[in-house]
Design a protein around this motif. Sequence first.
Motif, PDB file in Angstrom:
ATOM      1  N   GLU A  13       0.757  -1.792  -0.199  1.00  0.00           N
ATOM      2  CA  GLU A  13      -0.066   0.135   0.074  1.00  0.00           C
ATOM      3  C   GLU A  13       0.716   1.545  -0.204  1.00  0.00           C
ATOM      4  O   GLU A  13       0.495   2.447  -0.825  1.00  0.00           O
ATOM      5  CB  GLU A  13      -0.960   0.380   1.234  1.00  0.00           C
ATOM      6  CG  GLU A  13      -1.724  -1.305   1.248  1.00  0.00           C
ATOM      7  CD  GLU A  13      -2.894  -0.766   0.390  1.00  0.00           C
ATOM      8  OE1 GLU A  13      -3.332   0.010   0.090  1.00  0.00           O
ATOM      9  OE2 GLU A  13      -2.989  -2.306  -0.103  1.00  0.00           O
ATOM     10  N   GLU A  14       2.142   1.014   0.441  1.00  0.00           N
ATOM     11  CA  GLU A  14       2.467   2.228   0.658  1.00  0.00           C
ATOM     12  C   GLU A  14       3.608   2.690  -0.237  1.00  0.00           C
ATOM     13  O   GLU A  14       3.703   3.934  -0.332  1.00  0.00           O
ATOM     14  CB  GLU A  14       3.809   2.675   2.520  1.00  0.00           C
ATOM     15  CG  GLU A  14       3.232   2.159   3.486  1.00  0.00           C
ATOM     16  CD  GLU A  14       4.232   2.089   4.536  1.00  0.00           C
ATOM     17  OE1 GLU A  14       3.925   2.705   5.632  1.00  0.00           O
ATOM     18  OE2 GLU A  14       4.934   1.169   4.275  1.00  0.00           O
ATOM     19  N   ILE A  15       4.223   1.291  -1.237  1.00  0.00           N
ATOM     20  CA  ILE A  15       4.911   1.680  -2.166  1.00  0.00           C
ATOM     21  C   ILE A  15       4.013   2.593  -3.105  1.00  0.00           C
ATOM     22  O   ILE A  15       4.085   3.195  -4.479  1.00  0.00           O
ATOM     23  CB  ILE A  15       5.250   0.551  -2.568  1.00  0.00           C
ATOM     24  CG1 ILE A  15       6.395  -0.015  -1.721  1.00  0.00           C
ATOM     25  CG2 ILE A  15       5.742   0.793  -4.609  1.00  0.00           C
ATOM     26  CD1 ILE A  15       6.989  -1.449  -1.689  1.00  0.00           C
ATOM     27  N   ARG A  59       2.809  -6.224  -9.775  1.00  0.00           N
ATOM     28  CA  ARG A  59       2.563  -7.133 -10.741  1.00  0.00           C
ATOM     29  C   ARG A  59       2.428  -8.439 -11.100  1.00  0.00           C
ATOM     30  O   ARG A  59       1.184  -8.333 -12.007  1.00  0.00           O
ATOM     31  CB  ARG A  59       3.690  -7.356 -11.370  1.00  0.00           C
ATOM     32  CG  ARG A  59       4.883  -5.510 -12.210  1.00  0.00           C
ATOM     33  CD  ARG A  59       5.719  -6.395 -12.815  1.00  0.00           C
ATOM     34  NE  ARG A  59       6.278  -4.588 -13.364  1.00  0.00           N
ATOM     35  CZ  ARG A  59       7.719  -4.622 -13.421  1.00  0.00           C
ATOM     36  NH1 ARG A  59       9.085  -5.439 -13.014  1.00  0.00           N
ATOM     37  NH2 ARG A  59       8.170  -3.515 -13.692  1.00  0.00           N
ATOM     38  N   THR A  60       1.998  -8.989  -9.536  1.00  0.00           N
ATOM     39  CA  THR A  60       1.834 -10.053 -10.361  1.00  0.00           C
ATOM     40  C   THR A  60       0.218  -9.829 -10.005  1.00  0.00           C
ATOM     41  O   THR A  60      -0.321 -11.002 -10.609  1.00  0.00           O
ATOM     42  CB  THR A  60       2.135 -11.364  -9.477  1.00  0.00           C
ATOM     43  OG1 THR A  60       1.144 -10.914  -7.738  1.00  0.00           O
ATOM     44  CG2 THR A  60       3.605 -11.805  -9.703  1.00  0.00           C
ATOM     45  N   VAL A  61      -0.500  -9.867  -9.148  1.00  0.00           N
ATOM     46  CA  VAL A  61      -1.450  -9.071  -8.917  1.00  0.00           C
ATOM     47  C   VAL A  61      -2.601  -7.701  -9.084  1.00  0.00           C
ATOM     48  O   VAL A  61      -3.888  -7.632  -9.251  1.00  0.00           O
ATOM     49  CB  VAL A  61      -2.026  -8.566  -7.446  1.00  0.00           C
ATOM     50  CG1 VAL A  61      -1.627  -9.797  -6.480  1.00  0.00           C
ATOM     51  CG2 VAL A  61      -1.186  -7.341  -6.745  1.00  0.00           C
ATOM     52  N   GLY A  62      -1.647  -7.527 -10.341  1.00  0.00           N
ATOM     53  CA  GLY A  62      -2.391  -6.780 -11.883  1.00  0.00           C
ATOM     54  C   GLY A  62      -1.759  -5.459 -11.775  1.00  0.00           C
ATOM     55  O   GLY A  62      -2.278  -4.478 -12.961  1.00  0.00           O
ATOM     56  N   TYR A  63      -0.895  -5.202 -10.977  1.00  0.00           N
ATOM     57  CA  TYR A  63      -0.544  -3.726 -10.965  1.00  0.00           C
ATOM     58  C   TYR A  63       0.405  -3.657 -12.585  1.00  0.00           C
ATOM     59  O   TYR A  63       1.094  -4.801 -12.655  1.00  0.00           O
ATOM     60  CB  TYR A  63      -0.303  -2.859 -10.160  1.00  0.00           C
ATOM     61  CG  TYR A  63      -0.939  -2.665  -8.959  1.00  0.00           C
ATOM     62  CD1 TYR A  63      -1.358  -1.312  -8.555  1.00  0.00           C
ATOM     63  CD2 TYR A  63      -1.707  -3.520  -8.180  1.00  0.00           C
ATOM     64  CE1 TYR A  63      -2.561  -0.849  -7.494  1.00  0.00           C
ATOM     65  CE2 TYR A  63      -2.248  -3.820  -7.581  1.00  0.00           C
ATOM     66  CZ  TYR A  63      -2.812  -2.205  -6.565  1.00  0.00           C
ATOM     67  OH  TYR A  63      -3.366  -1.466  -6.268  1.00  0.00           O
ATOM     68  N   GLU A  64       0.191  -2.325 -13.261  1.00  0.00           N
ATOM     69  CA  GLU A  64       0.997  -2.727 -14.821  1.00  0.00           C
ATOM     70  C   GLU A  64       2.172  -1.222 -13.809  1.00  0.00           C
ATOM     71  O   GLU A  64       1.705   0.183 -13.892  1.00  0.00           O
ATOM     72  CB  GLU A  64       0.007  -2.242 -16.309  1.00  0.00           C
ATOM     73  CG  GLU A  64       1.161  -2.293 -17.425  1.00  0.00           C
ATOM     74  CD  GLU A  64      -0.135  -2.123 -18.268  1.00  0.00           C
ATOM     75  OE1 GLU A  64       0.889  -1.481 -18.742  1.00  0.00           O
ATOM     76  OE2 GLU A  64      -0.438  -2.533 -18.290  1.00  0.00           O
ATOM     77  N   LEU A  82       4.114   3.461 -12.330  1.00  0.00           N
ATOM     78  CA  LEU A  82       2.658   3.077 -11.908  1.00  0.00           C
ATOM     79  C   LEU A  82       1.412   3.699 -13.274  1.00  0.00           C
ATOM     80  O   LEU A  82       1.492   4.934 -13.493  1.00  0.00           O
ATOM     81  CB  LEU A  82       1.757   3.707 -10.447  1.00  0.00           C
ATOM     82  CG  LEU A  82       0.454   2.851 -10.514  1.00  0.00           C
ATOM     83  CD1 LEU A  82       0.451   0.990 -10.422  1.00  0.00           C
ATOM     84  CD2 LEU A  82      -0.247   3.464  -9.191  1.00  0.00           C
ATOM     85  N   ILE A  83       1.886   2.331 -14.165  1.00  0.00           N
ATOM     86  CA  ILE A  83       0.760   2.410 -15.090  1.00  0.00           C
ATOM     87  C   ILE A  83      -0.210   2.520 -15.601  1.00  0.00           C
ATOM     88  O   ILE A  83      -1.761   3.077 -15.328  1.00  0.00           O
ATOM     89  CB  ILE A  83       1.587   1.645 -16.257  1.00  0.00           C
ATOM     90  CG1 ILE A  83       3.060   2.400 -16.838  1.00  0.00           C
ATOM     91  CG2 ILE A  83       0.642   2.188 -18.068  1.00  0.00           C
ATOM     92  CD1 ILE A  83       2.998   3.063 -17.079  1.00  0.00           C
ATOM     93  N   ARG A  84      -1.259   1.248 -14.904  1.00  0.00           N
ATOM     94  CA  ARG A  84      -2.429   1.195 -14.840  1.00  0.00           C
ATOM     95  C   ARG A  84      -2.467  -0.061 -13.516  1.00  0.00           C
ATOM     96  O   ARG A  84      -1.915  -0.359 -12.952  1.00  0.00           O
ATOM     97  CB  ARG A  84      -2.714   0.319 -15.759  1.00  0.00           C
ATOM     98  CG  ARG A  84      -4.586   0.355 -16.089  1.00  0.00           C
ATOM     99  CD  ARG A  84      -4.743   0.020 -17.414  1.00  0.00           C
ATOM    100  NE  ARG A  84      -4.116   0.574 -18.406  1.00  0.00           N
ATOM    101  CZ  ARG A  84      -3.918   0.095 -19.351  1.00  0.00           C
ATOM    102  NH1 ARG A  84      -3.488  -1.635 -19.771  1.00  0.00           N
ATOM    103  NH2 ARG A  84      -3.248   0.335 -20.498  1.00  0.00           N
TER     104      ARG A  84
END
Length: 329
Positions: free
Chosen positions: A4-6, A42-47, A58-60
């Motif tokens: 969350e902090e990142i 990334r593995t949980v869907g953050y691009e 952070l892209i998406r």
Amino acid sequence: MLDEEILQLLRESPSSFLSGEEISRRLDVSRTAVWKRIEHLRTVGYEIEASTRKGYRLIRSPDLLTPSEVRPFLGTKWMGTTIHHFHLIDSTNSKAYELALNGAEEGEVVIAESQKKGRGRLGRQWLSPLFSNLYLSVILRPEIPPYQASLVTLMAAVATADAIRKFSGLEPLIKWPNDILLKTKKVAGLLNEIHSEMDRIHFMILGIGVNLNMDRKMFSKEIREGATSLKIEMGQSISRKAFLQCLLQELEKWYEIFLKEGALPVLKTWRELAQIKGRPVKVTSFGETLVGVAIDVDPDGALILKTEQGERKRVVAGDVEYQAKNVVL
Ligand code: BTN
């Protein structure tokens, strides 16, 4: 927590890169720890774009219901200020109950991406596949006697139906006491639980399940005919975040109306959304089956019906099936 902090730091500078060194310094963790968490995100869907010299950007974000994804957009005054988020849990209601027993405050919300033992009314199961729908439980501590708890249930049904109406532009129907239907098929259900003594409620848990992104084949054969989702009805994928925002705003608004103005406005809107008067119904309540015509809900939220034998009955809990055509009363 570190995730969350990142994310928080990356969101603060959406168009520029933030170096791993800077993140590790500001969060007081090693650069390897930062790298590992970025990989996990990334593995949980953050691009997340990574550049060896510049760092991370952070892209998406995925449509997750984590506090950091949800809270900035909620737009509520107090409901959902604290969100307890779980990837997988037995049941959000059970968790909320446990938290409330341990002193959680009014307005705290439990949200899960999926439930192992999602509970429906009357001991039924609530289908809760990962990332598809909304499974949430809200803790309330209304200062009302326990016999008025069913009014809070009607209030929650009104808020949920209103959220669906506003979000989709469709016309939901409330089926007593608190199923929400779209074109005769169930799109949402509420399981409300209460912890009280004889004359005082300690807390109530409003458990709300809304089918958002279920496709028809995702429903089990047994319920497929009678169930639907917003995606099916609207013909497009639904942002769970956007719907959650709408739902919590409506819940906060209707609960405040109930506390300030009492049951009347809630009952008025419930009646508009339920159109129950004159509906031929079959009601199962505590092992008894009653067939008749619905007349109204009374000021305590009980269903009043006239049976085939001409008797007037008052039903406080049970299951309703709608029969053929309406009767003009
Ligand atoms: C029903 O219509 O039978 C009520 C369904 C309620 C389902 C929701 S999903 C979130 C909350 N947690 C549960 O275990 N049940 C409720």
